[in-house]
Design an enzyme around this catalytic site. Structure first.
Site, PDB file in Angstrom:
ATOM      1  N   ARG A  84       5.205   2.700 -17.306  1.00  0.00           N
ATOM      2  CA  ARG A  84       4.325   3.048 -18.427  1.00  0.00           C
ATOM      3  C   ARG A  84       3.249   2.002 -18.669  1.00  0.00           C
ATOM      4  NH1 ARG A  84       9.266   3.683 -22.390  1.00  0.00           N
ATOM      5  NH2 ARG A  84       9.750   1.907 -21.045  1.00  0.00           N
ATOM      6  N   ASN A 134      14.019   4.744  -9.832  1.00  0.00           N
ATOM      7  CA  ASN A 134      14.596   3.542 -10.446  1.00  0.00           C
ATOM      8  C   ASN A 134      14.382   3.473 -11.954  1.00  0.00           C
ATOM      9  OD1 ASN A 134      15.201   0.441 -10.571  1.00  0.00           O
ATOM     10  ND2 ASN A 134      13.083   0.648 -11.291  1.00  0.00           N
ATOM     11  N   ASP A 176       4.780   8.159 -18.120  1.00  0.00           N
ATOM     12  CA  ASP A 176       6.155   8.119 -18.623  1.00  0.00           C
ATOM     13  C   ASP A 176       6.935   9.207 -17.884  1.00  0.00           C
ATOM     14  OD1 ASP A 176       8.480   8.575 -20.204  1.00  0.00           O
ATOM     15  OD2 ASP A 176       7.452   7.786 -21.980  1.00  0.00           O
ATOM     16  N   VAL A 205      22.910  -7.142 -12.991  1.00  0.00           N
ATOM     17  CA  VAL A 205      21.646  -7.651 -12.438  1.00  0.00           C
ATOM     18  C   VAL A 205      20.826  -8.206 -13.600  1.00  0.00           C
ATOM     19  CG1 VAL A 205      19.657  -7.116 -10.986  1.00  0.00           C
ATOM     20  CG2 VAL A 205      21.699  -5.673 -10.855  1.00  0.00           C
ATOM     21  N   LYS A 264      24.597   7.572 -15.690  1.00  0.00           N
ATOM     22  CA  LYS A 264      24.715   7.043 -14.325  1.00  0.00           C
ATOM     23  C   LYS A 264      25.747   7.830 -13.516  1.00  0.00           C
ATOM     24  CE  LYS A 264      21.372   4.146 -14.502  1.00  0.00           C
ATOM     25  NZ  LYS A 264      20.212   4.265 -13.608  1.00  0.00           N
ATOM     26  N   THR A 306      17.787  -8.738 -15.398  1.00  0.00           N
ATOM     27  CA  THR A 306      16.412  -8.217 -15.475  1.00  0.00           C
ATOM     28  C   THR A 306      16.100  -8.089 -16.973  1.00  0.00           C
ATOM     29  OG1 THR A 306      17.214  -5.950 -15.557  1.00  0.00           O
ATOM     30  CG2 THR A 306      16.743  -6.826 -13.355  1.00  0.00           C
ATOM     31  N   TYR A 350      25.235   5.805 -21.690  1.00  0.00           N
ATOM     32  CA  TYR A 350      24.609   5.188 -20.511  1.00  0.00           C
ATOM     33  C   TYR A 350      25.461   5.473 -19.270  1.00  0.00           C
ATOM     34  CZ  TYR A 350      22.823   1.875 -17.135  1.00  0.00           C
ATOM     35  OH  TYR A 350      22.307   1.320 -15.980  1.00  0.00           O
TER      36      TYR A 350
END
Ligand code: NDP
Ligand code: 8X3
Length: 251
Positions: A34, A86, A59, A185, A156, A187, A152
């Site tokens: 975005r 991703n 988006d 991870v 997944k 990030t 969440y």
């Protein structure tokens, strides 16, 4: 002629690392997210590697915008070889019975419906050309739920089901489908999950060496660069002191 990869969510973390890894390996890359300005900065960096880069800001939850971006691709960018689905993330860690409706909508609309929209827009061309690779970024969170992970984790799990389903639906073609399932991870993931609470986010990675976006990009590239007759269906990549979504040994 260079192959073409499209990476969603290339403005940060795993997606950014995937875009860089693919560019380093002579892919021309379509980078999306975005934040237009962040895409422009990354595009300039990747172009210095000698590849072509097309930044597209939209988006993934906005089907019209996604369709306009993909259907309006210049001719030389239309034959996408690799789609890395991703873009996504988590919001909140509340018990399911106390969760926030808006957070649920964002996760479902981005992680499931956004991924589906991109698949729907890009994969018909791959099927027609009998060539292509879809890499979905799932998660260890899709293997089993953890406390507060509820929605969440469900998104997944859906990425796993959608990857498996797509693999069946394209099995008559040479298109390959890979589900990459990362563990911890470091990030922007946790900063966003905790609505900007950096201290709480840092706590997620305390006492353990987490994975980096680059570690995941290596797995993505392993799958993408496998010989054409090899379909890497899934890769689960965990930090060394993490055994699954809930067993994490901190020192
Ligand atoms: P980051 O927050 O660092 O990056 C998320 C990326 O997704 C950003 O580039 C963001 O771009 C993009 N994005 C989010 N929402 C949208 C949207 N609606 N439309 C377009 N782009 C969007 O997190 P990660 O790199 O960690 O996350 C990438 C993927 O990896 C996610 O699917 C996540 O679930 C998954 N994952 C992460 C793990 C981790 O521990 N970090 C582990 C397992 C899986 P922008 O803000 O510019 O739109
Ligand atoms: C991100 C990994 O375990 O924090 O999908 O949910 S986890």
């Amino acid at each position: 002629m260079n192959k073409i990869a499209l990476v969603t969510g290339a403005t940060s973390g795993i997606g950014e690392a995937c875009a860089r890894k693919l560019a380093e390996n002579n892919y021309n890359v379509i980078i999306t997210g975005r934040r237009a300005q962040v895409l422009e900065t990354l595009a300039a960096e990747l172009r210095s590697l000698g590849v072509e880069v097309l930044p597209l800001a939209f988006d993934v939850r906005d089907r019209e915008a996604a369709a306009a971006a993909i259907n309006g691709l210049p001719a030389e960018w239309q034959e996408i070889d690799v789609l890395v689905n991703n873009a996504g993330g988590a919001l909140g860690l509340e018990p399911e019975y106390e969760g926030n409706y808006e957070d649920w909508d964002v996760m479902i609309d981005t992680n499931i419906k956004g991924l589906l929209t991109m698949t729907r827009l890009v994969v018909p061309g791959m099927v027609e050309r009998d060539r292509g690779h879809v890499v979905n970024i799932g998660s260890v969170a899709g293997d089993a739920a953890y406390a507060g992970g509820n929605v969440y984790c469900a998104t997944k799990s859906a990425v796993k089901a959608l990857s498996d389903g797509l693999r069946i639906d394209v099995a008559h073609t040479s298109v390959r489908v890979t589900n990459i399932k990362p563990g911890l991870v470091e990030t922007n993931f946790s900063v966003i999950r905790f609505h900007g609470d950096k201290e709480r986010a840092d706590g997620v990675y305390k006492g353990i060496q987490p994975l980096t976006g680059k570690d995941i990009a290596e797995s993505v590239y392993f799958a993408v660069s496998a010989p054409a007759h090899v379909q890497v269906a899934e890769i689960l990549v965990l930090a060394t002191h993490q055994a699954n979504g809930t067993t994490i040994v901190r020192k």
